[in-house]
Design an enzyme around this catalytic site. Structure first.
Site, PDB file in Angstrom:
ATOM      1  N   CYS A 396       0.840  -1.201   0.000  1.00 19.20           N
ATOM      2  CA  CYS A 396       0.000   0.000   0.000  1.00 19.20           C
ATOM      3  C   CYS A 396       0.883   1.262   0.000  1.00 19.20           C
ATOM      4  O   CYS A 396       1.385   1.656  -1.044  1.00 19.20           O
ATOM      5  CB  CYS A 396      -0.970  -0.036   1.174  1.00 19.20           C
ATOM      6  SG  CYS A 396      -2.338   1.113   0.957  1.00 19.20           S
ATOM      7  N   HIS A 525      -3.480  -4.889   0.605  1.00 17.34           N
ATOM      8  CA  HIS A 525      -2.749  -5.497   1.724  1.00 17.34           C
ATOM      9  C   HIS A 525      -2.871  -7.022   1.645  1.00 17.34           C
ATOM     10  O   HIS A 525      -3.800  -7.588   2.237  1.00 17.34           O
ATOM     11  CB  HIS A 525      -3.335  -5.022   3.060  1.00 17.34           C
ATOM     12  CG  HIS A 525      -3.086  -3.579   3.346  1.00 17.34           C
ATOM     13  ND1 HIS A 525      -1.963  -3.139   3.986  1.00 17.34           N
ATOM     14  CD2 HIS A 525      -3.821  -2.479   3.076  1.00 17.34           C
ATOM     15  CE1 HIS A 525      -2.010  -1.818   4.108  1.00 17.34           C
ATOM     16  NE2 HIS A 525      -3.129  -1.393   3.555  1.00 17.34           N
ATOM     17  N   GLU A 527      -1.356  -9.261   3.164  1.00 16.59           N
ATOM     18  CA  GLU A 527      -1.192  -9.927   4.465  1.00 16.59           C
ATOM     19  C   GLU A 527      -2.512 -10.294   5.137  1.00 16.59           C
ATOM     20  O   GLU A 527      -2.574 -11.226   5.929  1.00 16.59           O
ATOM     21  CB  GLU A 527      -0.356  -9.066   5.420  1.00 16.59           C
ATOM     22  CG  GLU A 527      -0.866  -7.664   5.676  1.00 16.59           C
ATOM     23  CD  GLU A 527      -0.391  -6.660   4.627  1.00 16.59           C
ATOM     24  OE1 GLU A 527       0.111  -7.089   3.569  1.00 16.59           O
ATOM     25  OE2 GLU A 527      -0.552  -5.446   4.862  1.00 16.59           O
TER      26      GLU A 527
END
Ligand code: GLN
Length: 549
Positions: A396, A525, A527
């Site tokens: 990001c 993102h 993750e």
């Protein structure tokens, strides 16, 4: 009919209620039950989106775009499910709903009172989750610590649920047993007080999970049993462990799963924890290290360093490392320290310090972030990774800064910047998303970023395409700024590859560089979607590249 398990915490915060809740979910899931989990945060904020990460820890984002507590991330990782906005309750959300209903005359002329209307709203929200998910067990973690003012109304809701359906509700208290250094003995008194506080709210715990640095021994279990009015076997030892993923395995050693089933009058079941046990074995036995640097700024609080702000990034790195049978070693680099514009002796010293640090790492991550603090330090780190072929992964904000670095140092656009921190910037390679402009003007900050999952089309013959094994994916977002499409051609002409595009808005989602072992930035993102037994493809490829360094 769903069964409800309330989990609250005693003695102090930070004893792992979230991991405990996730682990209870895991062992029941492995017995073949459908599980969902609700996080209750007693703060007045409607969601976590407006809070500073140093204050709150990571702001996790669900598929449907709710900015919530990191525990929702823990539940998702342990249970391998996607949760939604309904799974997250705050005081702000509850009051907002009740006040709105009152304004709409939905209470039909009644006086709307804190009790019972607030607990009733809480109960209706919990029931909605049960209905929506059709789960066999709904776990509800009540944030904060028992005895404090903030979560009383949530405990009241739990008490009312037990009253109306005694066989379907269970209370678990996660407590802490300190071993003070000067005494060297494990003490139960704080836990006794925590149980008293819970009793004052009309609740008797069915099970106590006794967190401590060591396993809880028999004399301590007996003491808790006598003073807290419960069976010895209902005091479960929960000692500190090396890895959070070990917790479900340890709980099963104490037969917690079947103990819970018995309390509900359900038949005992075997569990299938094999894959999970193998993962724990890997975590505990792998020796060869990978050193990953994270250049961030949300980890200093007074004299302490907290990693909470980057928890999903850390977990995603770990998942990928374990996949490659490596031991992750994460090195924290505080961006502010390397910001050349902030140091009295300027560019040279900051640059040298940073390069010394970076040289010894196998790969660098620049995670999400907001505002100007630390930006120039991060850009220097990116430049070093690009030039020295060190695997780089920008998430990001990290992607946006990689674009700025490339524009400045490769495309010769020296004044390139983002309008986030350079309002009248002449070369805005990163600019505000048009619909965000009006929102900010009207001060509509809460829940208004580009949030949640959006599609991304992936360009063939890129690292991303190979990683995802396909041309389309969907990933979670949280941002207001984007790559400015009017600079796309200039960037591409110098070798930046726009590897992922959101088809609806033609917004750049992934950038890559050619002739580099791994240089990727994502506007999303990744993750948030990594799972311990199923690491995220981009993290997996990133770590693979780090191994080659
Ligand atoms: N501050 C940037 C934006 O709002 C990046 C946000 C982030 O890293 N999550 O676009």
């Amino acid at each position: 009919m769903a069964k409800y398990i309330f989990i609250s915490g005693g003695v102090m915060s930070g004893i792992g209620k979230g991991i405990t809740t996730s682990s209870i979910g895991k062992i029941l899931q492995n017995k073949g039950f459908e599980i969902t989990a609700v996080k209750i945060d007693p703060y007045v904020n409607v969601d976590a989106g407006t809070m500073n990460p140093i204050e709150h820890g990571e702001i996790f984002v669900t598929v449907d775009g709710t900015e919530c507590d990191q525990d929702i991330g823990n539940y998702e990782r342990f249970l391998n499910v996607n949760l939604t906005t309904a799974n997250y309750i705050t005081t702000g959300r509850v009051y907002q709903a009740v006040i709105k209903r009152e304004r709409n005359l939905e209470y039909r002329g009644k006086c709307v009172e804190v009790v019972p209307h607030i607990p009733e709203e809480i109960i209706s929200r919990i029931n909605k989750v049960a209905k929506k998910t059709k789960a066999d067990f709904v776990l509800i973690e009540i944030g904060g610590t028992v005895g404090e003012y903030q979560n009383l109304l949530f405990l009241e809701a739990a008490r009312m649920m037990k009253l109306s359906s005694p066989k379907d509700v269970l209370f678990i208290l996660v407590s802490y047993l300190p071993v003070p250094k000067m005494i060297g003995e494990m003490k139960t008194k704080p836990t006794q007080h925590a149980v008293r506080s819970l009793n004052m709210a009309g609740i008797q715990p069915d099970i106590i999970l006794a967190r401590s640095q060591n396993p809880v021994d028999k004399p301590r279990k007996r003491k808790i049993s006598i003073f807290c009015n419960m069976a010895k076997d209902d005091v479960i030892s929960a000692p500190d462990v090396e890895s959070i993923y070990e917790v479900p395995v340890n709980f099963e050693k104490e037969n917690l799963g079947n103990r819970i089933l018995k309390k509900f009058g359900l038949n005992q079941r075997n569990n299938k924890l094999k894959d999970w046990e193998n993962l724990v074995k890997t975590i505990k036995t792998v020796k060869k290290k990978v050193r990953i640097g994270i250049v961030g700024k949300y980890f200093e609080t007074g004299k302490f360093t907290l990693m909470d702000s980057y928890i999903s990034v850390i977990e995603a790195v770990k998942h990928a490392c374990w996949f490659h049978k490596r031991k992750p070693e994460i090195v924290w680099l505080s961006a502010g320290k390397y910001d050349p514009t902030k140091l009295p002796d300027g560019n040279r010293k900051a640059k040298k310090n940073l390069e010394e640090k970076l040289k010894n790492l196998d790969g660098i991550i620049i995670p999400g972030g907001f505002g100007s603090r630390g930006v120039e330090g991060k850009i220097k780190a990116i430049e070093f990774c690009r030039k020295n072929k060190i695997p780089f992964f920008g998430l990001c904000f990290g992607m946006q800064l990689a674009v700025i670095e490339f524009a400045r140092n490769v495309c010769g656009l020296k004044k390139a910047n983002s309008t986030e921190f350079s309002k009248n910037c002449e070369v805005p390679v990163i600019d505000i998303i048009p619909e965000q402009k009006a929102l900010l003007k009207e001060k509509k900050y809460g829940g208004t970023m580009r949030l949640g999952a959006y599609k991304c089309k992936i360009k063939p013959k890129t690292i991303s395409f190979r990683a995802y094994k396909g041309s389309e994916t969907s990933e979670r977002h949280r941002h207001r700024y984007e790559l400015n499409n009017s600079f796309r051609e200039a960037l591409e002409a110098k070798g930046m590859v726009m590897a992922g595009i959101n088809p609806e808005r033609d917004l750049v989602e992934i950038i890559e560089l050619k002739n580099h072992p791994f240089f990727i930035g994502t506007q999303f993102h990744p993750e948030f979607q990594s799972r311990p037994l199923n690491p995220h493809p981009l993290y997996r490829e990133f770590i693979k590249a780090c191994l080659k360094k």
